[in-house]
Scaffold this active site. Structure first.
Site, short mmCIF file in Angstrom:
data_model
loop_
_atom_site.label_atom_id
_atom_site.label_comp_id
_atom_site.label_asym_id
_atom_site.label_seq_id
_atom_site.Cartn_x
_atom_site.Cartn_y
_atom_site.Cartn_z
N ASN A 208 -3.53 6.89 7.05
CA ASN A 208 -2.47 5.93 7.39
C ASN A 208 -1.83 5.52 6.08
O ASN A 208 -2.42 4.78 5.29
CB ASN A 208 -3.09 4.72 8.11
CG ASN A 208 -2.06 3.62 8.34
OD1 ASN A 208 -0.87 3.81 8.13
ND2 ASN A 208 -2.54 2.45 8.77
N LYS B 54 0.68 3.68 5.64
CA LYS B 54 1.27 2.34 5.67
C LYS B 54 2.69 2.39 5.05
O LYS B 54 3.39 3.36 5.26
CB LYS B 54 0.34 1.33 4.98
CG LYS B 54 -1.08 1.41 5.56
CD LYS B 54 -1.98 0.29 5.13
CE LYS B 54 -3.35 0.49 5.79
NZ LYS B 54 -4.26 -0.63 5.51
N HIS C 208 -2.32 -1.71 15.10
CA HIS C 208 -2.98 -1.90 13.81
C HIS C 208 -3.04 -3.41 13.51
O HIS C 208 -2.11 -4.14 13.81
CB HIS C 208 -2.23 -1.16 12.71
CG HIS C 208 -3.02 -1.07 11.44
ND1 HIS C 208 -3.14 -2.14 10.58
CD2 HIS C 208 -3.77 -0.07 10.92
CE1 HIS C 208 -3.92 -1.78 9.56
NE2 HIS C 208 -4.32 -0.53 9.75
N GLU D 121 -2.55 -5.01 10.90
CA GLU D 121 -1.45 -5.50 10.08
C GLU D 121 -0.22 -5.78 10.96
O GLU D 121 0.55 -6.70 10.69
CB GLU D 121 -1.13 -4.49 8.97
CG GLU D 121 -2.22 -4.52 7.91
CD GLU D 121 -2.41 -3.23 7.13
OE1 GLU D 121 -1.58 -2.32 7.24
OE2 GLU D 121 -3.43 -3.14 6.42
N GLU E 284 -11.46 -0.81 13.39
CA GLU E 284 -11.11 -1.24 12.03
C GLU E 284 -11.40 -2.73 11.87
O GLU E 284 -10.54 -3.56 12.18
CB GLU E 284 -9.63 -0.98 11.76
CG GLU E 284 -9.25 0.48 11.78
CD GLU E 284 -8.07 0.78 10.87
OE1 GLU E 284 -8.13 1.77 10.15
OE2 GLU E 284 -7.09 -0.01 10.85
N GLY F 51 -8.75 -2.53 3.16
CA GLY F 51 -8.13 -2.73 1.85
C GLY F 51 -8.93 -3.64 0.94
O GLY F 51 -8.44 -4.09 -0.09
N SER G 103 -11.69 0.74 4.24
CA SER G 103 -12.26 1.12 2.94
C SER G 103 -13.07 2.41 2.98
O SER G 103 -14.12 2.52 2.32
CB SER G 103 -13.08 -0.03 2.35
OG SER G 103 -12.25 -1.16 2.13
P1 13P Z 1 -8.06 1.07 3.78
O1 13P Z 1 -8.70 2.43 3.92
O2 13P Z 1 -7.09 0.97 2.66
O3 13P Z 1 -9.09 -0.02 3.79
O4 13P Z 1 -7.17 0.86 5.11
C1 13P Z 1 -7.73 1.08 6.35
C2 13P Z 1 -6.66 1.04 7.37
O5 13P Z 1 -6.08 0.02 7.65
C3 13P Z 1 -6.31 2.32 8.02
O6 13P Z 1 -5.48 2.11 9.11
#
Ligand code: 13P
Length: 244
Positions: free
Chosen positions: A9, A11, A96, A98, A165, A171, A204
């Site tokens: 992803n 982002k 997601h 976010e 997740e 992150g 992560s």
């Molecule tokens: P990270 O791998 O940067 O922690 O992000 C995970 C994520 O949100 C994947 O959709």
């Protein structure tokens, strides 16, 4: 047999030029990756056409990060299923954390987006997961079950991927330990009508922990954020070896 999927992803990272540069390095390295796993890159909308051309004839599938529920309409800033499938997009992330946290996405809109993805021939990657605070008060399981129930109302479970997740692991470098991720994913699987839905772990995931994560019996792959942005790291992740 459940499908194994490693999805990146990206982002809101990478211009088209940067996407192409990463792709060239990545494709140079993954030609030997075993065929038993599906590789997906979920890129920003602006990079989709470039990646679509770059991925043509390769085994890497293209994904997007959101989809609207209508075919077209006055929805400034949104994107429709047909706009994505025209570019050979096969997967789309919905729900997601976010999007839920910063853009007011609710379980109801996630459900609409998920069903639209299926209607227009995309495979939704539905994200669920609890916050640190919800986990601390013992609500992780109930939060996740509620998210699943609402998001999957009237959905087709034969064309579906789920990603667990935990928000506190995204992150942060703080991975949910593999046993706990496996336990939660087992709980998610029990909520489903179709036991073959691939369920991924995200939060992560790095070259250093993928082997341990993927070795767990309930975990069918990973949704990778930061580490999918670098060809070297993402290559190591797709080349996981559970026996190592
Ligand atoms: P990270 O791998 O940067 O922690 O992000 C995970 C994520 O949100 C994947 O959709």
């Amino acid at each position: 047999m459940r499908k194994v999927i490693i999805a990146g992803n990206w982002k809101m990272y990478k211009t088209r030029a940067q996407a192409l540069e990463m792709l060239q390095k990545f494709l140079d390295q993954v030609y030997e990756t075993p065929e038993d796993r599906e590789i997906v890159i979920c890129a920003p909308f602006t990079a989709l056409e470039t990646l679509s051309k770059g991925l043509h004839g390769t085994r890497v599938m293209l994904g997007a990060q959101n989809v609207h529920w209508d075919e077209e309409g006055a929805y400034t800033g949104e994107i429709s299923g047909p706009m994505l499938t025209e570019l050979n997009v096969r997967y789309v992330i919905v729900g997601h954390s976010e999007r839920r946290q910063y853009f007011g996405e609710t379980d109801a809109t996630v459900n609409l987006r998920l069903k639209a993805a299926q209607k227009y021939g995309l495979t939704p990657i539905l994200c669920v997961g609890e916050s640190k605070q919800q986990r601390d008060v013992g609500e992780a399981e109930s939060v996740i079950c509620d998210q699943l129930e609402e998001a999957l109302q009237d959905a087709d479970q034969n064309n579906l991927v789920i990603a667990y997740e935990p928000i506190w692991a995204i992150g942060t470098g703080e991975t949910c330990n593999a046993e706990e991720a496996d336990r939660i994913i087992g709980i998610i699987r029990k909520q489903l009508k179709n036991a073959d839905v691939p369920i991924l772990y995200g939060g992560s995931v790095k070259p250093g922990n993928i082997d341990e994560i993927i070795a767990k019996p309930e975990i069918d792959g990973a949704l990778v954020g930061g580490a999918s942005l670098m060809a070297k790291d993402f290559t190591r992740i797709v080349n996981y070896s559970p026996a190592a």
